[in-house]
Design an enzyme around this catalytic site. Structure first.
Site, PDB file in Angstrom:
ATOM      1  N   ASP A 167      11.667   4.260 -11.073  1.00 20.13           N
ATOM      2  CA  ASP A 167      11.589   3.826  -9.672  1.00 20.13           C
ATOM      3  C   ASP A 167      12.163   2.419  -9.500  1.00 20.13           C
ATOM      4  OD1 ASP A 167      11.066   4.179  -6.986  1.00 20.13           O
ATOM      5  OD2 ASP A 167       8.989   3.517  -7.111  1.00 20.13           O
ATOM      6  N   GLN A 205       0.834  -1.182   0.000  1.00 23.50           N
ATOM      7  CA  GLN A 205       0.000   0.000   0.000  1.00 23.50           C
ATOM      8  C   GLN A 205       0.874   1.240   0.000  1.00 23.50           C
ATOM      9  OE1 GLN A 205      -2.304   0.401   3.642  1.00 23.50           O
ATOM     10  NE2 GLN A 205      -0.780  -0.785   4.781  1.00 23.50           N
ATOM     11  N   LYS A 220      -4.368  -4.020  -8.279  1.00 21.11           N
ATOM     12  CA  LYS A 220      -3.961  -2.718  -7.759  1.00 21.11           C
ATOM     13  C   LYS A 220      -5.177  -1.803  -7.767  1.00 21.11           C
ATOM     14  CE  LYS A 220      -0.194   0.645  -8.369  1.00 21.11           C
ATOM     15  NZ  LYS A 220       1.004   0.951  -9.185  1.00 21.11           N
TER      16      LYS A 220
END
Length: 732
Positions: free
Chosen positions: A440, A311, A343
Site C-alpha cells: 500500500d 481513520q 492506532k
C-alpha cells in the site's frame, strides 16, 4: 574523464616544473625537478581518487560536505556541446578545461581562499574568482541527505525479491502460516482503572524493558521462546510468555508489586502522594469503532487523546499524550509526557487478526533495524484494551500527500523527487529482504521527517487559476521543503511473502496490473506503486485517476504506449477458466470479459455487435485527457520549468534527443533573439534517465519488472540537478 582531468593538471605541472628549473641553476636541478614532479603526481592521484569516489558512489566523504565549490551562474545554463574540440586555443584551455563536481549544499557565491593559490585549494579542488565556462560538469544532489539515507546493503535474508512465471498462476501464500503466526502472538491486556487505582500492576510491570524487569523480579532478561515476540519492551508477549513470571517466586519486590498499585508503590518509594488521573471514558459503537472524543483517557490512565490523525475501516489513529511510568535501578519514575500515535483497531475479530499480522511485521522491522536507519515506522509497544488492539508508534509529521495538497504548486522539485525516490526504494529493499511486501505504498503513507519549508511568490495569473481550496491552503505561495527526508508508514496491509495473499490489495491508483488481472502478485507490486508515486511527485497529479477496472487498464496501456502482453492475458484466461488460486470476486464481470479471447487485446472503448460505443463519453474523455505516453506526459509537465524546447522521446537515444532539443533552442534564438530557457544537457539527462527508470518500473509483466535493488542502482541516481530544492536545503 580521468584523462581529461590529467591533461589539465599536467599543464599546470609543466608550468611549475619550468619555474623550478629557471630558479635553480645548480647541479641539483634534476633532483629538484624529479621531486616536484613526484609530489604533483601524488597530488594528481589523490584528486583522481577523490573524483572517482564522488562520481561512482554519489557521495563525497564527510569531510568534504562543508567545502564550498564555485558555481558559475552566468554560464551554468548554457548548452554544452559534447563534440566541442578540447584541443583549441591553449590559453583558453588553461581557464576552461576544469572538471568540476557541484557538491552540496550549494553556495551561490565564489569562496575565497586566503593565503592560497586562487586556482587550487589545499584539498586539490579547483576554484576560481573569475567567470568560467565549464565544458564538463556534473551535479550530485543527493549528498544533502545523511550518508546512511543513501546506501543499502542486503542483509542475511535470502527471500525472493522478484517473481517467476509459475507464481503468476499459483502464488496465494499459506493461510495456515498466517494463522499460526498470529496465534503465537498474545497481547497484554490493559484494564480500565478507577481514580483510586490509576494503573493495574500488570500494565505498570510490563511497561518496563526486559533488563529493568529482571532487576525488579530477580529473573533473567532473556526470552526463553524463539516463537515469542517478547523481549524488547514493546509490551508484546508470546505464547510461552505468560503472567507466571509475575506471580511466582520468592522475590519480595514481586509480592509487593501485587499488593500495591504502581502509582502507590512509586509514591511510597519517593515519599510523595500518588497523583490521581482522570476517569477513563473510552467508548465503542455498535460497529466496533472507538468513538472519538478529545481528552478521552484510556490504557490504564496512561494515554490522553489530543487529536485524530486518521481513520478508516480498520479503526482510528489517535494523537495522544503518553504519561507512562517506568522503573530503573529499583526506583519507579515518571517520564516527561510525550506525544505518540496510537492506532486503535476495530473491536471485530477479522480486524484484530489483521492487526496481529501488522504487529508481527512491525516487530520484524524493529528486530532487524534497531536504530531505525531504514526509515520505516517504528513500533513502541502494543496492548489490548476493551477488545481493541492498540498499537503505539512514534508520532511523525504530515504526509507528502498533505504537503502537496497545501502547496500552491503541487509538483516537487526534481532534486527532492530524486532524494525521496532513493529513500523510498531503499526502505522497500529492506522490507523485501525481510520477505515483507508493503502492498500500500502511496504519498499518504510517506511522511516528512521535517516539515520546514520556504515560500516563493507565484505569478498573480497562476494564483488566480488555483482552486479556492488550494489557494486558501497555500496562501497563494509555492512551498519548498528545506529537508526531503521521509519515512514509510502504515503496515496494516503488509504481508509476509510465504503467508496468505489476499486477492485484491493496494489503493486503486497505485495498483499493479497483475492485481487487476487477478494473477498472483509478489514483491514487484511494490515497485509498480513506487513508480506511480514518483510520477505523482513530478506532475502533482495522480497518474491513474479512476475507480473502474476497464478505465484503469485503458489508462495503463496509454501510459506504457503498448497493449498488455499476450503472456499475462493468456495466464489470466487460463487461471480464470481453471479456478486457480484466489481471484477477485468481480474478475469475470469487470476484467476478463473486456479482453478478446483470440487476440488477447483489450476491447476499449467497448462496442456492441453493431459497432455502437457502449463506453460513455465522459469515461473516454477521462482516459484520453488524463493519460498519455509517459515520456510525453512528463515532458509536458516539466516544460513549465524549462520551456517548450524540452521534449523527450524514449524511443530515441539521449544523444539524438539532445540534438533535437538544441536545434529547437537555436531556432528559437534566431527567430526571437531571446535566450531559450534554463535548459542544459545536464538537466535534460536528469529527466531522460528518470523516465527510463519509471519505464522499467512500469513493466506490465511482473517477472520482467525491475526489482527494488536494481532500481536503487539505476543510472538516474548518478545524476543530479541544480534547482530550488537544492538551493533551499537547510534554509529557513
Amino acid at each position: 574523464m580521468r584523462s581529461f582531468m590529467s591533461s589539465h593538471i599536467g599543464r599546470k605541472r609543466n608550468r611549475n616544473t619550468s619555474s623550478d628549473y629557471n630558479n635553480n641553476n645548480n647541479n641539483n636541478t634534476d633532483v629538484e625537478h624529479i621531486k616536484s614532479t613526484t609530489q604533483l603526481e601524488s597530488l594528481v592521484q589523490g584528486m583522481l581518487a577523490k573524483q572517482d569516489s564522488i562520481l561512482n558512489e554519489n557521495l563525497s566523504d564527510r569531510l568534504m560536505y562543508d567545502q564550498q565549490p564555485f558555481i558559475d551562474n552566468e554560464n551554468l545554463q548554457q548548452p554544452v556541446d559534447e563534440n566541442e574540440n578540447d584541443t583549441s586555443n591553449a590559453a583558453e584551455e588553461d581557464d576552461d578545461d576544469v572538471i568540476f563536481v557541484k557538491e552540496q549544499p550549494v553556495y551561490l557565491a565564489s569562496p575565497t581562499v586566503p593565503g592560497g593559490d586562487p586556482t587550487e585549494n589545499n584539498d586539490g579542488h579547483y576554484i576560481s574568482t573569475t567567470s568560467k565556462k565549464f565544458k564538463k560538469q556534473r551535479t550530485i544532489s543527493l549528498p544533502q541527505l545523511p550518508h546512511a539515507r543513501l546506501l543499502y546493503q542486503s542483509g542475511d535474508h535470502k527471500e525472493l525479491r522478484g517473481q517467476n512465471n509459475d507464481e503468476l498462476l499459483h502464488l496465494t501464500g499459506s493461510s495456515s502460516r498466517t494463522l499460526d503466526g498470529n496465534r503465537a502472538l498474545s497481547l497484554r491486556v490493559v484494564h480500565s482503572t478507577s481514580p483510586d487505582d490509576v494503573m493495574s500492576t500488570e500494565r505498570f510491570y510490563s511497561s518496563v524493558s526486559p533488563t529493568e524487569s529482571a532487576v525488579v523480579s530477580g529473573g533473567s532478561s532473556d526470552s526463553s521462546s524463539s516463537n515469542s515476540v517478547k523481549g524488547n519492551g514493546l509490551g508484546i508477549e508470546g505464547a510461552t510468555a505468560s503472567g507466571a513470571s509475575l506471580n511466582g517466586g520468592s522475590n519480595p519486590h514481586k509480592r509487593t508489586l501485587h499488593r500495591l498499585s504502581a502509582p502507590k508503590l512509586a509514591a511510597r518509594l519517593v515519599g510523595k502522594k500518588p497523583k490521581t488521573k482522570k476517569r477513563e471514558n473510552f467508548k465503542t459503537d455498535k460497529d466496533g469503532h472507538y468513538i472519538y472524543r478529545q481528552e478521552d483517557v484510556f490504557g490504564g490512565g496512561r494515554f490522553v487523546v489530543k487529536g485524530l490523525l486518521g481513520q478508516g475501516t480498520f479503526g482510528k489513529v489517535l494523537k495522544c499524550t503518553d504519561s507512562g511510568d517506568f522503573i530503573m535501578d529499583n526506583n519507579p519514575f515518571k517520564l516527561d509526557t510525550n506525544l505518540v500515535a496510537v492506532k486503535v483497531i476495530r473491536a471485530i475479530d477479522r480486524y484484530r487478526e489483521a492487526a496481529k499480522t501488522e504487529l508481527r511485521v512491525l516487530q520484524a522491522i524493529r528486530e532487524n533495524d534497531i536504530p531505525g536507519q531504514y526509515q520505516c515506522l517504528m513500533l513502541q509497544e502494543c496492548f489490548e484494551y476493551r477488545n481493541h488492539v492498540c498499537i503505539v508508534t512514534d508520532l511523525l509529521g504530515r504526509s507528502v500527500y498533505d504537503f502537496m495538497c497545501s502547496n500552491g504548486v503541487a509538483r516537487l522539485p526534481g532534486s527532492h523527487v530524486q532524494a525521496m525516490a532513493k529513500q523510498l526504494i531503499r526502505s522497500v529493499c529492506f522490507l523485501h529482504d525481510l520477505g515483507i511486501i508493503h502492498t500500500d505504498l502511496k504519498p499518504e503513507n510517506v511522511v516528512l521527517c521535517d516539515e520546514g519549508y520556504v515560500e516563493r511568490d507565484l505569478p498573480p495569473s497562476l494564483v488566480r487559476s488555483l482552486s479556492a481550496r488550494r489557494r486558501d491552503a497555500s496562501g497563494g505561495k509555492r512551498k519548498i521543503l528545506t529537508n526531503p527526508e521521509i519515512k514509510v508508514i502504515d503496515f496494516g496491509s503488509a504481508v509476509f511473502h510465504k503467508e496468505y495473499h489476499p486477492p485484491v490489495i493496494s489503493t486503486r491508483h497505485y495498483r499493479a496490473p497483475e492485481i487487476v488481472l487477478g494473477l498472483g502478485w509478489s514483491f514487484p507490486c511494490d515497485v509498480w506503486s513506487i513508480a506511480c508515486v514518483l510520477v505523482e511527485l513530478v506532475t502533482g497529479e495522480s497518474l491513474y485517476p479512476t475507480h473502474e477496472n476497464l478505465e484503469h487498464m485503458a489508462m495503463m496501456q496509454r501510459v506504457n504506449g503498448e497493449p498488455f502482453p499476450p503472456k499475462i492475458v493468456g495466464k489470466m484466461f487460463y487461471k480464470a477458466s481453471h479456478n486457480l488460486g484466489n481471484a477477485p470476486a468481480d474478475l469475470n464481470a469487470t476484467v476478463v470479459k473486456h479482453f478478446d479471447k483470440k487476440t488477447f487485446a483489450l476491447q476499449w472503448p467497448e462496442k456492441n455487435k453493431r459497432g455502437d460505443y457502449l463506453t460513455k463519453d465522459r469515461s473516454i474523455r477521462r482516459v484520453m485527457d488524463n493519460c498519455d505516453r509517459l515520456d510525453l506526459l512528463i515532458s509536458n509537465k516539466i516544460k513549465a520549468d524549462y520551456g517548450d524546447w524540452l521534449s523527450i522521446d524514449w524511443n530515441l537515444s539521449p544523444e539524438r534527443n539532445w540534438a533535437l532539443i538544441k536545434s529547437r533552442i537555436l531556432s528559437e534564438r534566431r527567430t526571437t533573439g531571446t535566450t531559450a530557457g534554463d535548459l542544459n544537457k545536464e538537466t535534460f539527462l536528469f529527466w531522460y534517465w528518470f523516465i527510463d527508470l519509471c519505464r522499467k518500473m512500469f513493466e506490465f509483466d511482473p517477472t520482467k519488472r525491475i526489482t527494488a535493488k536494481e532500481a536503487l542502482d539505476h543510472k538516474w541516481f548518478n545524476l543530479g540537478i541544480l534547482d530550488e530544492g537544492i538551493t533551499s536545503f537547510g534554509e529557513l
